[in-house]
Design an enzyme around this catalytic site. Structure first.
Site, PDB file in Angstrom:
ATOM      1  N   ARG A  42     100.687  21.391 -36.621  1.00  0.00           N
ATOM      2  CA  ARG A  42     101.392  20.845 -35.532  1.00  0.00           C
ATOM      3  C   ARG A  42     101.973  21.995 -34.625  1.00  0.00           C
ATOM      4  NH1 ARG A  42     105.617  23.377 -36.681  1.00  0.00           N
ATOM      5  NH2 ARG A  42     106.427  22.817 -34.756  1.00  0.00           N
ATOM      6  N   GLY A  43     102.596  21.816 -33.729  1.00  0.00           N
ATOM      7  CA  GLY A  43     103.062  22.788 -32.737  1.00  0.00           C
ATOM      8  C   GLY A  43     102.080  23.061 -31.577  1.00  0.00           C
ATOM      9  N   ALA A  44     102.618  23.039 -30.430  1.00  0.00           N
ATOM     10  CA  ALA A  44     101.388  22.998 -29.306  1.00  0.00           C
ATOM     11  C   ALA A  44     100.637  24.017 -29.316  1.00  0.00           C
ATOM     12  CB  ALA A  44     102.411  23.031 -27.993  1.00  0.00           C
ATOM     13  N   ARG A  85      97.143  12.789 -30.540  1.00  0.00           N
ATOM     14  CA  ARG A  85      98.858  12.961 -29.976  1.00  0.00           C
ATOM     15  C   ARG A  85      98.731  13.134 -28.456  1.00  0.00           C
ATOM     16  NH1 ARG A  85     102.455  16.933 -33.497  1.00  0.00           N
ATOM     17  NH2 ARG A  85     104.061  15.382 -32.585  1.00  0.00           N
ATOM     18  N   GLN A 191     111.566  19.890 -38.604  1.00  0.00           N
ATOM     19  CA  GLN A 191     110.927  21.119 -38.421  1.00  0.00           C
ATOM     20  C   GLN A 191     111.875  22.359 -38.363  1.00  0.00           C
ATOM     21  OE1 GLN A 191     110.681  18.264 -36.648  1.00  0.00           O
ATOM     22  NE2 GLN A 191     108.456  18.058 -35.915  1.00  0.00           N
ATOM     23  N   ASP A 232     105.977  21.937 -25.391  1.00  0.00           N
ATOM     24  CA  ASP A 232     104.622  21.146 -25.537  1.00  0.00           C
ATOM     25  C   ASP A 232     104.011  21.039 -24.563  1.00  0.00           C
ATOM     26  OD1 ASP A 232     106.511  20.295 -27.909  1.00  0.00           O
ATOM     27  OD2 ASP A 232     104.341  19.862 -28.549  1.00  0.00           O
ATOM     28  N   ASN A 241     109.770  18.995 -24.659  1.00  0.00           N
ATOM     29  CA  ASN A 241     109.563  19.884 -26.029  1.00  0.00           C
ATOM     30  C   ASN A 241     110.303  18.895 -26.942  1.00  0.00           C
ATOM     31  OD1 ASN A 241     109.119  22.144 -27.624  1.00  0.00           O
ATOM     32  ND2 ASN A 241     111.227  22.347 -27.821  1.00  0.00           N
ATOM     33  N   LYS A 242     110.395  19.259 -28.286  1.00  0.00           N
ATOM     34  CA  LYS A 242     110.698  18.243 -29.264  1.00  0.00           C
ATOM     35  C   LYS A 242     111.969  17.704 -29.046  1.00  0.00           C
ATOM     36  CE  LYS A 242     109.330  17.821 -32.413  1.00  0.00           C
ATOM     37  NZ  LYS A 242     108.240  16.597 -32.575  1.00  0.00           N
TER      38      LYS A 242
HETATM   39  O1  MRU Z   1     105.893  17.305 -33.172  1.00  0.00           O
HETATM   40  P1  MRU Z   1     105.608  19.031 -33.216  1.00  0.00           P
HETATM   41  O2  MRU Z   1     106.382  19.331 -34.660  1.00  0.00           O
HETATM   42  O3  MRU Z   1     104.355  19.334 -33.222  1.00  0.00           O
HETATM   43  O4  MRU Z   1     106.547  19.580 -32.118  1.00  0.00           O
HETATM   44  C1  MRU Z   1     106.615  20.810 -31.780  1.00  0.00           C
HETATM   45  C2  MRU Z   1     107.359  21.385 -31.049  1.00  0.00           C
HETATM   46  O5  MRU Z   1     108.303  20.585 -30.273  1.00  0.00           O
HETATM   47  C3  MRU Z   1     107.521  22.823 -30.565  1.00  0.00           C
HETATM   48  O6  MRU Z   1     108.829  22.974 -30.318  1.00  0.00           O
HETATM   49  C4  MRU Z   1     106.448  22.961 -29.601  1.00  0.00           C
HETATM   50  O7  MRU Z   1     105.269  22.451 -29.782  1.00  0.00           O
HETATM   51  C5  MRU Z   1     106.334  24.691 -29.273  1.00  0.00           C
HETATM   52  S1  MRU Z   1     105.451  25.243 -30.782  1.00  0.00           S
HETATM   53  C6  MRU Z   1     105.261  27.103 -30.375  1.00  0.00           C
END
Ligand code: MRU
Length: 341
Positions: A42-44, A85, A191, A232, A241-242
């Site tokens: 996970r994470g963009a 996703r 997270q 993201d 973002n999250k």
């Molecule tokens: O659902 P996730 O855990 O993939 O979401 C991640 C986030 O929202 C992060 O803040 C974003 O991807 C930046 S990661 C460098």
């Protein structure tokens, strides 16, 4: 954190952290798709590299004898990855970059496989370099003695190496700045509590964990000087973002606290606006349960959007690998978007 080793993708299972350090060995595009869907990966920025390696797995293990047949398999693999996703643009960017390379390639089938794997590795290598550059560019904004609040996990786990928001924090720390971090737990999937707290504690960077609803209190008490988060998708008029990021941004604005976003250019999607972005809705059990423990009445109605939208008016600066965009620069995004179309 991801590595290609002779047809296997090696990466931590992020759903198991911090209690267990389990390494995934992903060998097929279907396994990669499952890992993405379930947030093991996970994470963009990591999703960008994982998507690219997903196509590389399809190429490496393909039995196709013709280039045309291999290209069809790669397109199918791309479609599988993209379905997992909808919000982080890096996932789509990673697939498209590798597929575009493949489509434009004129060599034979074995050469095409090599080109695809090479392009995926290039994406991963570039992400690592970009995060160090983001760290360096962003560390300028961090002062000795700052306490920085962050939301979700934009650390090395969410990237190929070093992190974006946590990359800035790491760079400032490596420069000898005595900083502290406050990590929001980031319900529903935690997270912040599981991953950001784990990374920073392991690296010896002072970190204090709070629940999401404490952010206003700590700001009101003057316990936070800066907020820094990842993204993201950065569109013409907003940062996606999250879930919970928007609330933190509004609170920071109210308290006159700078709100920074750190992300590579691969997260920019300036051809689009916030209204174009699909916000992922995840399953109700993530809200009604913590882990496997049920905390809400059976059958209750649930909303579970995984991301939110922060209008740029709440953002003080966006730090990327090539520069820092301050709010006065955000007007350029529309024109950059027109050029990108
Ligand atoms: O659902 P996730 O855990 O993939 O979401 C991640 C986030 O929202 C992060 O803040 C974003 O991807 C930046 S990661 C460098």
């Amino acid at each position: 954190m991801i590595q290609w080793q002779n047809g296997t993708v090696i990466t931590p299972d992020q759903t198991k952290l911090p209690l267990q350090e389990v390494t995934l060995e992903i060998k097929t595009v279907e396994q990669m798709a499952e890992a993405i869907k379930t947030l093991r990966v996970r994470g963009a920025p990591l999703l960008g590299a994982a998507a690219a390696f997903g196509i590389a797995l399809a190429a490496y293990h393909s039995k196709a004898h013709s280039k045309e047949k291999l290209l069809v398999e790669l397109e199918d693999a791309g479609a599988i990855i993209k379905r997992q996703r909808p919000t982080a643009v890096n996932l789509f960017w990673g697939v498209d970059r590798v597929l575009n390379k493949a489509r434009g390639f004129s060599g034979n089938v074995e050469e095409l496989k090599a080109v695809v794997i090479e392009e995926a590795q290039k994406i991963a290598d570039e992400d690592a370099q970009q995060n160090h550059a983001i760290g360096k560019n962003g560390a300028v904004l961090i002062k000795d003695g700052d306490t920085i609040l962050t939301h979700c996990n934009a650390g090395e786990l969410a990237t190929v190496e070093y992190g974006t928001a946590l990359g800035v924090i790491r760079a400032a720390w490596e420069q000898g700045k005595k900083i502290k971090v406050i990590a929001d737990e980031t319900r529903p999937l935690l997270q912040g509590a599981r991953l950001t707290a784990y990374e920073l504690k392991r690296d010896g960077i002072p970190v204090t964990l709070i629940t999401d609803n404490m952010a206003g209190y700590v700001m009101h008490k003057g316990l936070v000087n800066k907020v820094i988060v990842g993204a993201d998708r950065i569109v013409q008029d907003a940062v996606v973002n999250k879930i919970g990021t928007f609330s933190v941004a509004v609170l920071a604005h109210e308290h006159g606290i700078p709100f920074y976003v750190a992300a590579p250019k691969s997260t920019f999607d300036l051809a689009h606006k916030a209204s174009d972005v699909v916000i992922e809705e995840r399953k109700p059990e993530e809200v009604t349960h913590i882990g496997s423990h049920q905390i809400a009445p059976e059958g209750i109605n649930v909303m579970n959007p995984a991301f939110d939208i922060t209008p740029l008016k709440y953002v003080s600066a966006i730090i990327c690998e090539s520069q820092v965009y301050y709010s006065k620069d955000f007007g350029k995004f529309k024109d950059e978007g027109k050029r990108a179309k």
